[in-house]
Design a protein around this motif. Sequence first.
Motif, PDB file in Angstrom:
ATOM      1  N   PRO A  79       0.829  -1.209   0.000  1.00 43.31           N
ATOM      2  CA  PRO A  79       0.000   0.000   0.000  1.00 43.31           C
ATOM      3  C   PRO A  79       0.862   1.258   0.000  1.00 43.31           C
ATOM      4  CG  PRO A  79      -0.102  -1.085   2.136  1.00 43.31           C
ATOM      5  CD  PRO A  79       0.701  -1.969   1.232  1.00 43.31           C
ATOM      6  N   SER A  80       1.044   1.837  -1.167  1.00 42.46           N
ATOM      7  CA  SER A  80       1.860   3.036  -1.292  1.00 42.46           C
ATOM      8  C   SER A  80       1.010   4.299  -1.395  1.00 42.46           C
ATOM      9  CB  SER A  80       2.772   2.930  -2.514  1.00 42.46           C
ATOM     10  OG  SER A  80       2.000   2.747  -3.670  1.00 42.46           O
ATOM     11  N   ILE A  81      -0.295   4.124  -1.498  1.00 43.56           N
ATOM     12  CA  ILE A  81      -1.208   5.270  -1.579  1.00 43.56           C
ATOM     13  C   ILE A  81      -2.236   5.136  -0.466  1.00 43.56           C
ATOM     14  CG2 ILE A  81      -2.959   6.433  -2.972  1.00 43.56           C
ATOM     15  CD1 ILE A  81      -1.380   5.414  -5.434  1.00 43.56           C
ATOM     16  N   GLN A  82      -2.416   6.204   0.282  1.00 41.76           N
ATOM     17  CA  GLN A  82      -3.355   6.215   1.393  1.00 41.76           C
ATOM     18  C   GLN A  82      -4.497   7.175   1.071  1.00 41.76           C
ATOM     19  OE1 GLN A  82      -2.821   8.773   4.935  1.00 41.76           O
ATOM     20  NE2 GLN A  82      -2.345   6.840   5.962  1.00 41.76           N
ATOM     21  N   LEU A  83      -5.711   6.654   1.043  1.00 42.12           N
ATOM     22  CA  LEU A  83      -6.909   7.473   0.925  1.00 42.12           C
ATOM     23  C   LEU A  83      -7.474   7.643   2.330  1.00 42.12           C
ATOM     24  CD1 LEU A  83      -8.383   5.566  -2.130  1.00 42.12           C
ATOM     25  CD2 LEU A  83      -7.233   7.788  -2.179  1.00 42.12           C
ATOM     26  N   VAL A  84      -8.236   8.703   2.570  1.00 39.91           N
ATOM     27  CA  VAL A  84      -8.746   8.955   3.919  1.00 39.91           C
ATOM     28  C   VAL A  84     -10.266   8.897   3.961  1.00 39.91           C
ATOM     29  CG1 VAL A  84      -6.752  10.316   4.644  1.00 39.91           C
ATOM     30  CG2 VAL A  84      -8.687  11.462   3.576  1.00 39.91           C
ATOM     31  N   THR A  85     -10.780   8.633   5.157  1.00 37.78           N
ATOM     32  CA  THR A  85     -12.219   8.592   5.388  1.00 37.78           C
ATOM     33  C   THR A  85     -12.524   9.134   6.773  1.00 37.78           C
ATOM     34  OG1 THR A  85     -14.182   7.176   5.469  1.00 37.78           O
ATOM     35  CG2 THR A  85     -12.129   6.210   6.273  1.00 37.78           C
ATOM     36  N   ASP A  86     -13.709   9.692   6.925  1.00 35.57           N
ATOM     37  CA  ASP A  86     -14.171  10.112   8.248  1.00 35.57           C
ATOM     38  C   ASP A  86     -14.899   8.974   8.951  1.00 35.57           C
ATOM     39  OD1 ASP A  86     -13.171  12.728   8.128  1.00 35.57           O
ATOM     40  OD2 ASP A  86     -14.924  13.419   7.013  1.00 35.57           O
ATOM     41  N   ASP A  87     -15.303   7.933   8.207  1.00 35.23           N
ATOM     42  CA  ASP A  87     -16.039   6.808   8.779  1.00 35.23           C
ATOM     43  C   ASP A  87     -15.445   5.500   8.261  1.00 35.23           C
ATOM     44  OD1 ASP A  87     -17.884   4.850   9.573  1.00 35.23           O
ATOM     45  OD2 ASP A  87     -19.589   6.209   9.332  1.00 35.23           O
ATOM     46  N   SER A  90     -16.820   2.924   5.320  1.00 34.29           N
ATOM     47  CA  SER A  90     -15.977   2.741   4.137  1.00 34.29           C
ATOM     48  C   SER A  90     -15.692   1.267   3.903  1.00 34.29           C
ATOM     49  CB  SER A  90     -14.663   3.504   4.298  1.00 34.29           C
ATOM     50  OG  SER A  90     -14.911   4.880   4.403  1.00 34.29           O
ATOM     51  N   TYR A  91     -15.414   0.535   4.960  1.00 29.48           N
ATOM     52  CA  TYR A  91     -15.144  -0.905   4.854  1.00 29.48           C
ATOM     53  C   TYR A  91     -16.387  -1.627   4.331  1.00 29.48           C
ATOM     54  CZ  TYR A  91     -13.389  -5.524   6.130  1.00 29.48           C
ATOM     55  OH  TYR A  91     -12.962  -6.825   6.095  1.00 29.48           O
ATOM     56  N   GLN A  92     -17.544  -1.288   4.886  1.00 25.31           N
ATOM     57  CA  GLN A  92     -18.797  -1.907   4.445  1.00 25.31           C
ATOM     58  C   GLN A  92     -19.095  -1.551   2.984  1.00 25.31           C
ATOM     59  OE1 GLN A  92     -20.453  -4.161   6.179  1.00 25.31           O
ATOM     60  NE2 GLN A  92     -21.820  -4.447   4.436  1.00 25.31           N
ATOM     61  N   PHE A  93     -18.842  -0.312   2.602  1.00 26.21           N
ATOM     62  CA  PHE A  93     -19.038   0.128   1.218  1.00 26.21           C
ATOM     63  C   PHE A  93     -18.210  -0.716   0.262  1.00 26.21           C
ATOM     64  CE2 PHE A  93     -17.689   2.729  -2.394  1.00 26.21           C
ATOM     65  CZ  PHE A  93     -18.905   3.182  -2.897  1.00 26.21           C
ATOM     66  N   PHE A 153      -7.929   1.788  12.608  1.00 22.49           N
ATOM     67  CA  PHE A 153      -7.343   2.948  11.940  1.00 22.49           C
ATOM     68  C   PHE A 153      -7.281   2.822  10.416  1.00 22.49           C
ATOM     69  CE2 PHE A 153      -3.718   5.668  10.665  1.00 22.49           C
ATOM     70  CZ  PHE A 153      -4.232   6.880  11.101  1.00 22.49           C
ATOM     71  N   TYR A 154      -7.130   1.593   9.875  1.00 25.26           N
ATOM     72  CA  TYR A 154      -6.966   1.461   8.432  1.00 25.26           C
ATOM     73  C   TYR A 154      -7.385   0.075   7.956  1.00 25.26           C
ATOM     74  CZ  TYR A 154      -2.863  -1.527   9.042  1.00 25.26           C
ATOM     75  OH  TYR A 154      -2.028  -2.561   9.368  1.00 25.26           O
ATOM     76  N   PHE A 155      -7.568  -0.046   6.649  1.00 24.38           N
ATOM     77  CA  PHE A 155      -7.674  -1.344   5.993  1.00 24.38           C
ATOM     78  C   PHE A 155      -7.066  -1.232   4.602  1.00 24.38           C
ATOM     79  CE2 PHE A 155     -11.721   0.667   4.928  1.00 24.38           C
ATOM     80  CZ  PHE A 155     -11.909   0.361   3.584  1.00 24.38           C
ATOM     81  N   VAL A 156      -6.714  -2.380   4.031  1.00 21.51           N
ATOM     82  CA  VAL A 156      -6.028  -2.438   2.747  1.00 21.51           C
ATOM     83  C   VAL A 156      -6.907  -3.186   1.762  1.00 21.51           C
ATOM     84  CG1 VAL A 156      -3.938  -3.269   1.582  1.00 21.51           C
ATOM     85  CG2 VAL A 156      -3.788  -2.354   3.914  1.00 21.51           C
ATOM     86  N   CYS A 165      -7.414   5.040   5.456  1.00 22.18           N
ATOM     87  CA  CYS A 165      -7.154   5.334   6.864  1.00 22.18           C
ATOM     88  C   CYS A 165      -8.162   6.346   7.390  1.00 22.18           C
ATOM     89  CB  CYS A 165      -5.750   5.938   7.043  1.00 22.18           C
ATOM     90  SG  CYS A 165      -4.429   4.781   6.752  1.00 22.18           S
ATOM     91  N   LYS A 166      -8.333   6.296   8.704  1.00 27.03           N
ATOM     92  CA  LYS A 166      -9.160   7.305   9.367  1.00 27.03           C
ATOM     93  C   LYS A 166      -8.533   8.662   9.159  1.00 27.03           C
ATOM     94  CE  LYS A 166     -11.143   5.329  13.435  1.00 27.03           C
ATOM     95  NZ  LYS A 166     -11.099   5.273  14.888  1.00 27.03           N
ATOM     96  N   ASN A 167      -9.360   9.631   8.881  1.00 24.64           N
ATOM     97  CA  ASN A 167      -8.927  11.024   8.781  1.00 24.64           C
ATOM     98  C   ASN A 167      -8.685  11.540  10.186  1.00 24.64           C
ATOM     99  OD1 ASN A 167      -8.328  13.479   7.620  1.00 24.64           O
ATOM    100  ND2 ASN A 167     -10.458  14.093   7.378  1.00 24.64           N
ATOM    101  N   THR A 168      -7.466  11.943  10.471  1.00 20.11           N
ATOM    102  CA  THR A 168      -7.160  12.413  11.826  1.00 20.11           C
ATOM    103  C   THR A 168      -6.923  13.889  11.861  1.00 20.11           C
ATOM    104  OG1 THR A 168      -4.817  11.924  11.525  1.00 20.11           O
ATOM    105  CG2 THR A 168      -6.183  10.237  12.560  1.00 20.11           C
TER     106      THR A 168
END
Length: 127
Positions: free
Chosen positions: A78-86, A90-93, A109-112, A124-127
Amino acid sequence: MTTPNNTPIKNRIGAVFIPVRNLEKAIEWYRKIVGLEGGEEHFGHLFVAPMEGTAGLILDAMPKWRKEDGDIATYQVPSIQLVTDDLQASYQFMKEHHVELVTEIQDDFYFVFKDLDGNVLMICKNT
């Protein structure tokens, strides 16, 4: 113009390239999964989409970088990280859209996951 460290190179990422096998299918997939809007095709192998946080995301069929058999290498880490507030939503989507998940949610905090071409990406979670 140079920076304080006397280099003409800026301390900023201009864009991120993602290698894709089929540009049209990749554009459709990224629009559905990441919510890309707008964007323009260039030179028959690039699709440049505006993104928040960088100048853009570039899907590239990379004709000059193909192997002899015509295939193209993919990101295997994983060389690119996208962010989410939820993260949970996001995982369910991703599950609902049959995206290949490499991991479950890790450390809350994250999934791949893998994109259509097998590139390994991270959310990853938006922090």
